[in-house]
Structures are given as C-alpha cells and as structure tokens.
Scaffold this active site. Structure first.
Site, PDB file in Angstrom:
ATOM      1  N   GLY A 134       0.833  -1.198   0.000  1.00  0.00           N
ATOM      2  CA  GLY A 134       0.000   0.000   0.000  1.00  0.00           C
ATOM      3  C   GLY A 134       0.870   1.250   0.000  1.00  0.00           C
ATOM      4  N   VAL A 135       0.283   2.379   0.405  1.00  0.00           N
ATOM      5  CA  VAL A 135       1.033   3.632   0.326  1.00  0.00           C
ATOM      6  C   VAL A 135       2.273   3.616   1.212  1.00  0.00           C
ATOM      7  CG1 VAL A 135      -0.898   5.093  -0.387  1.00  0.00           C
ATOM      8  CG2 VAL A 135      -0.458   4.745   2.050  1.00  0.00           C
ATOM      9  N   ALA A 136       2.179   3.036   2.408  1.00  0.00           N
ATOM     10  CA  ALA A 136       3.334   3.013   3.304  1.00  0.00           C
ATOM     11  C   ALA A 136       4.455   2.167   2.710  1.00  0.00           C
ATOM     12  CB  ALA A 136       2.936   2.491   4.680  1.00  0.00           C
ATOM     13  N   LYS A 143      -0.066  -9.924   0.370  1.00  0.00           N
ATOM     14  CA  LYS A 143      -0.825 -11.114   0.747  1.00  0.00           C
ATOM     15  C   LYS A 143      -1.861 -11.476  -0.316  1.00  0.00           C
ATOM     16  CE  LYS A 143      -3.164 -12.841   4.920  1.00  0.00           C
ATOM     17  NZ  LYS A 143      -3.694 -12.434   6.252  1.00  0.00           N
ATOM     18  N   ALA A 166      -9.260   4.295   0.165  1.00  0.00           N
ATOM     19  CA  ALA A 166      -9.419   5.610   0.802  1.00  0.00           C
ATOM     20  C   ALA A 166     -10.110   6.565  -0.162  1.00  0.00           C
ATOM     21  CB  ALA A 166      -8.058   6.159   1.215  1.00  0.00           C
ATOM     22  N   GLY A 193      -9.634  11.922   1.103  1.00  0.00           N
ATOM     23  CA  GLY A 193      -8.518  12.763   0.704  1.00  0.00           C
ATOM     24  C   GLY A 193      -7.336  12.625   1.629  1.00  0.00           C
ATOM     25  N   GLU A 203     -13.708  17.875   6.179  1.00  0.00           N
ATOM     26  CA  GLU A 203     -14.429  16.722   6.718  1.00  0.00           C
ATOM     27  C   GLU A 203     -14.666  16.935   8.208  1.00  0.00           C
ATOM     28  OE1 GLU A 203     -12.635  13.009   5.635  1.00  0.00           O
ATOM     29  OE2 GLU A 203     -12.416  13.560   3.533  1.00  0.00           O
ATOM     30  N   ASP A 262      -1.855  -9.803  10.965  1.00  0.00           N
ATOM     31  CA  ASP A 262      -0.842 -10.841  11.168  1.00  0.00           C
ATOM     32  C   ASP A 262       0.384 -10.305  11.908  1.00  0.00           C
ATOM     33  OD1 ASP A 262      -2.613 -12.323   9.715  1.00  0.00           O
ATOM     34  OD2 ASP A 262      -1.408 -12.382   7.891  1.00  0.00           O
ATOM     35  N   HIS A 288     -16.398   3.694  11.423  1.00  0.00           N
ATOM     36  CA  HIS A 288     -16.808   4.780  10.521  1.00  0.00           C
ATOM     37  C   HIS A 288     -18.320   4.930  10.582  1.00  0.00           C
ATOM     38  CE1 HIS A 288     -17.261   7.344   7.018  1.00  0.00           C
ATOM     39  NE2 HIS A 288     -15.946   7.519   7.032  1.00  0.00           N
ATOM     40  N   ARG A 313     -15.808  11.461  14.394  1.00  0.00           N
ATOM     41  CA  ARG A 313     -16.430  10.211  13.969  1.00  0.00           C
ATOM     42  C   ARG A 313     -17.013   9.400  15.118  1.00  0.00           C
ATOM     43  NH1 ARG A 313     -12.067   8.067   9.408  1.00  0.00           N
ATOM     44  NH2 ARG A 313     -12.700   9.543   7.774  1.00  0.00           N
ATOM     45  N   HIS A 324     -13.638   0.370  10.749  1.00  0.00           N
ATOM     46  CA  HIS A 324     -12.997   1.072   9.641  1.00  0.00           C
ATOM     47  C   HIS A 324     -11.483   1.194   9.775  1.00  0.00           C
ATOM     48  CE1 HIS A 324     -12.404   3.843   6.390  1.00  0.00           C
ATOM     49  NE2 HIS A 324     -12.050   4.844   7.172  1.00  0.00           N
ATOM     50  N   ARG A 334      -8.986   8.644  15.137  1.00  0.00           N
ATOM     51  CA  ARG A 334      -8.305   9.311  14.028  1.00  0.00           C
ATOM     52  C   ARG A 334      -9.114  10.461  13.448  1.00  0.00           C
ATOM     53  NH1 ARG A 334      -8.514   8.753   8.560  1.00  0.00           N
ATOM     54  NH2 ARG A 334      -9.723   6.809   8.594  1.00  0.00           N
ATOM     55  N   SER A 340      -4.980   9.597   7.723  1.00  0.00           N
ATOM     56  CA  SER A 340      -4.381   8.263   7.616  1.00  0.00           C
ATOM     57  C   SER A 340      -3.355   8.174   6.491  1.00  0.00           C
ATOM     58  CB  SER A 340      -5.470   7.199   7.426  1.00  0.00           C
ATOM     59  OG  SER A 340      -6.293   7.509   6.326  1.00  0.00           O
TER      60      SER A 340
END
Length: 448
Positions: A13-15, A34, A45, A48, A111, A205, A226, A267, A328, A363, A368
């Site tokens: 993913g992004v990370a 995985k 996502a 934004g 948001e 995991d 969420h 949230r 979420h 959060r 995120s």
C-alpha cells in the site's frame, strides 16, 4: 525467489511503496503482498489527504488532530506529521498524483472535526490515485522485486533481532528469506471483524507475530468505527460512504426524516449518535441525504459513490440512502518510535500496522494517508543511515536444517493456513479484550 535481500517490505500500500521509493537504488528490495496489488486498503481511501495549508494553519491542524484523538495523541508524532505534510504532497505531485484544482490552484475540502478546509482530493478515489501512481513508480525500479499472493507466516528472530521473514508463497511453500531490515506495512485488523470496510485478508498478522515474539504493542483496543457505510444485509466488505460527502453538506436523517446530529462532529460522536438513533427507531440503519449539497454536481464530485449506489438500487441525486457504522480503522498497533522503529532491532512498522501515536484514541478524518506516508519515509531514511551492512549474507546460504536449528523453528506449524489464521485471530482478540479490561478509563472499545 532469492533468499537474501537488503530490505523486505511486507505490504504494497502507500506506506510500503513510499518506503521503497525512499530507499537507495543500490538496495536489493523485496516487497510482498498477501493478495493482489490493488487489494490494499490504501486503494479504498475515498475522502482525501490532509496538508498544512500555510504556517497560520499549524495551531488549528494540531488542535483538530488532538481533539479528535481525545488528547491521547503523541504530540511529537503529530508535530512531525504536520510539518512534513507539504513536502509529502510536493513529492506525490512529482510522482504524478493529480489532485483537484480550481482555477489552477489546489482545491481543498473539509471533513468532520476539521476547523477549516485543508484536505486535498481526487474525485472520491484519492487513495486509488495516490497508491496506483506510487506503484507505477515502484515498478520502474530495477532493484525492487514484488511477490503477490505471498504471505508473512513469521519472522526470523535471534537475540531480539529481526533477521528476515518466513514466507508462505502462492504455491504453499514455506520459505525463510533473510534481510538486513524488515518493514511491516501490512495494514489493519478489519478482517477479524464480521462487518468492516477493510479487505477481509487484512487480519493483523503483524500484531499476532509481535505478540508471539514479545514485540511491544500499543492501544490495540483503539478501533475506529466509521459512521457511514452503505447498509446491506449481504455478507462481505462494507462499502464506505466518505466523510467528505458530509463535509460538502450531506445530512443524516432518522426514520421520521429529521436531522438528529451535527454531521461534522468527530467520527466517534457521530457513530454513537447513529447507534442511539437506530436503537430509538428500531431500525438497522439511518438515512444519509446528498440532496442538501449545494453548488456541487455530486455525480462529478463523488463518481465512485454514485456508481456503486446505483448498482445497489439507489440514486443519490434523487433519494436518501441507508447507512450504518462499521469497523474502519485501527489507531493502535505495533509500537514504533518517531523513526518507525519497533522495539525489536532491524524491524520497522509503518501505516495502519503501526502505532506512532499520531491518532490518539480516534483518528481525525484524512490523516491516515498522510501519517502513513510521513512515517514510511522516516523508516526508509533511518534504514539508509543505520543499516545495509550485509550482516545476513552468510546465513542466506544455510540449509533448512541449520536454519531451523539456529532459529528454533518448526515449519510444520505454518503449513495449515486455516489453523494458522485462527490462532492469530484468537491471539489478537485476546489482547484487545485484555487491554480493554485493563483500561478502566475506557468504558468500551474506542469507536470513531
């Protein structure tokens, strides 16, 4: 597959991608997923990514993040994230990411729990736009190998040091692979819940492996709910209705067609209000209306949500839709310091897998992606400054028998994936319950 790398990154993913792009071209890197490359929550996502608009925005951005997190945030981490945000956005644009513009200038939306507009977006698929562009840049790198449908079964540990990863490959083989450093960027824990916006294979995991090896965790009971996912009585991943729709003016109604909450509250507050209203109305959902959004073509602003709701039989341009809260996001995780180092040497964690304290107990919307990118880059830079010494080259040539003896491993315990996943799931739930019971100041698992 080779058996020795400089860095292994678990997750694409992004990370994972951002970390890989900040390691040197001379580093031999293995990335594993995985599932398929698009089966990461980064792709899901919608809303934004936050950014510090200008120096005058710092205090309010900082306070908004802390207030949403119930002031349980690690302030140093929040400061790092905010001050790094403009650099990250500049890099993303350099990688080809396209954000919404108005008259040639970046467009900002708002948001829940934000005191001002500071969120950049790409339609309602911001995560897909960012992740796909980063993956494209990763694919251009000759020093990075990617293996899909390849699972981390465990890590190789000796003297409280991570020496690599035990992999279950797509054909079911169990293979030890050595690395100078390992980065966990393997997502959250939504897969252990019955109803979640996450992909079901994201089962935490890394947390279970951390528990098994005495690696520090933090706030594993801080789980965000969420407020608005599309209600369905069918099993499977819940479809997220982005908080940005409420930022643009969408409102929530009870069964009498009356508003019952300020939709831009944090949230956790909105989720709790919805649960109370559902209980009061004796209904399994409340209604969300886009019809109150003004001066925006909702089909253009939210094309993905528009299409998905049509597939489910709802036209958001004409009617309210049923929504319900769902699991979420995971604010807790593997404890890391400000350089994304875990408590084990040569092991790093970034993204939803990690807990660097940015989010506190809840959060703030659209933090995120930013948090993941900022601390993935810091992990990569710390590795560049402190590792890549070739310490595991000789071990990579060892035979399986010697590897088993050196690391005290029984490979048989990894051969049954179903039993393996059940064991890991039970260990995570046990830890969530233990931490919840030990924190008397929290009367329920965090939601938000």
């Amino acid at each position: 597959m080779k058996h020795v790398y400089d860095v292994i990154i678990v997750g694409c993913g992004v990370a994972g991608c951002f970390a890989a792009l900040h390691l040197p071209d001379t580093a031999d890197i293995l990335m594993i997923s995985k599932a398929g490359l698009e089966d990461s929550d980064s792709f899901l996502a919608q809303g934004g990514i936050c950014v510090l608009r200008d120096d005058n925005d710092y205090d309010s951005f900082f306070e908004d993040t802390l207030r949403a997190g119930h002031y349980e945030n690690r302030k140093e981490s929040v400061d790092i994230m905010i001050r790094s945000s403009r650099s990250v956005i500049k890099q993303l644009i350099g990688y080809g990411v396209e954000f919404a513009n108005r008259d040639g200038e970046l467009a900002y939306t708002r948001e829940g729990a934000h005191s001002k507009n500071r969120i950049l977006y790409h339609d309602d698929i911001t995560g897909k736009e960012i992740t796909s562009k980063l993956l494209a840049r990763v694919h251009e790198k000759k020093n990075i190998s990617i293996k899909t449908y390849t699972e981390m079964a465990d890590i190789l540990v000796k003297d409280d040091r991570c020496d690599g990863v035990i992999l279950r490959t797509d054909d079911g083989k169990i293979e030890p692979v050595f690395a100078e450093d390992v980065i966990w960027a393997c997502g959250g824990i939504g897969g252990i819940y019955e109803h979640s916006t996450n992909f079901p294979h994201l089962t935490g995991d890394a947390l279970a492996i951390a528990l098994n090896h005495g690696i520090a965790l933090e706030h594993v009971n801080y789980v965000q709910i969420h407020p608005t996912t599309l209600y369905s009585d069918r099993p499977g991943r819940s479809f997220l209705i982005s908080e940005s729709v409420r930022g643009e003016g969408a409102v929530l109604y009870n069964k009498q067609g009356e508003r019952f909450v300020d939709e831009l509250l944090p949230r956790d507050v909105v989720s709790q209000a919805i649960y109370r209203q559902m209980d009061k109305d004796h209904t399994p959902y409340v209604k969300l209306s886009f019809l109150t959004i003004k001066d925006v073509d909702i089909r253009e602003r939210f094309p993905n949500i528009y299409r998905r709701c049509l597939e489910e039989g709802y036209d958001i341009t004409k009617e309210a839709i049923p929504v319900v809260p769902a699991q979420h996001y995971f604010m807790g995780g593997v404890w890391v310091d400000s350089n994304s180092q875990t408590s084990m040497k040569h092991l790093y964690a970034a993204g939803e897998t990690s807990c660097n304290g940015v989010h506190g107990a809840n959060r703030l919307a659209s933090n995120s992606l930013l948090e993941s990118l900022v601390f993935a880059e810091r992990a990569a830079k710390h590795i560049c400054d402190n590792s890549l010494k070739g310490r595991n080259r000789l071990r990579g040539s060892m035979d399986i028998t010697n590897i088993k003896a050196l690391y005290n491993i029984d490979f048989e315990c990894y051969t049954d994936p179903e039993a393996y996943h059940l064991r890991y799931k039970e260990s995570i739930w046990k830890e969530i319950r233990r931490e919840s019971d030990n924190e008397s100041n929290h009367d329920k698992v965090k939601c938000g």
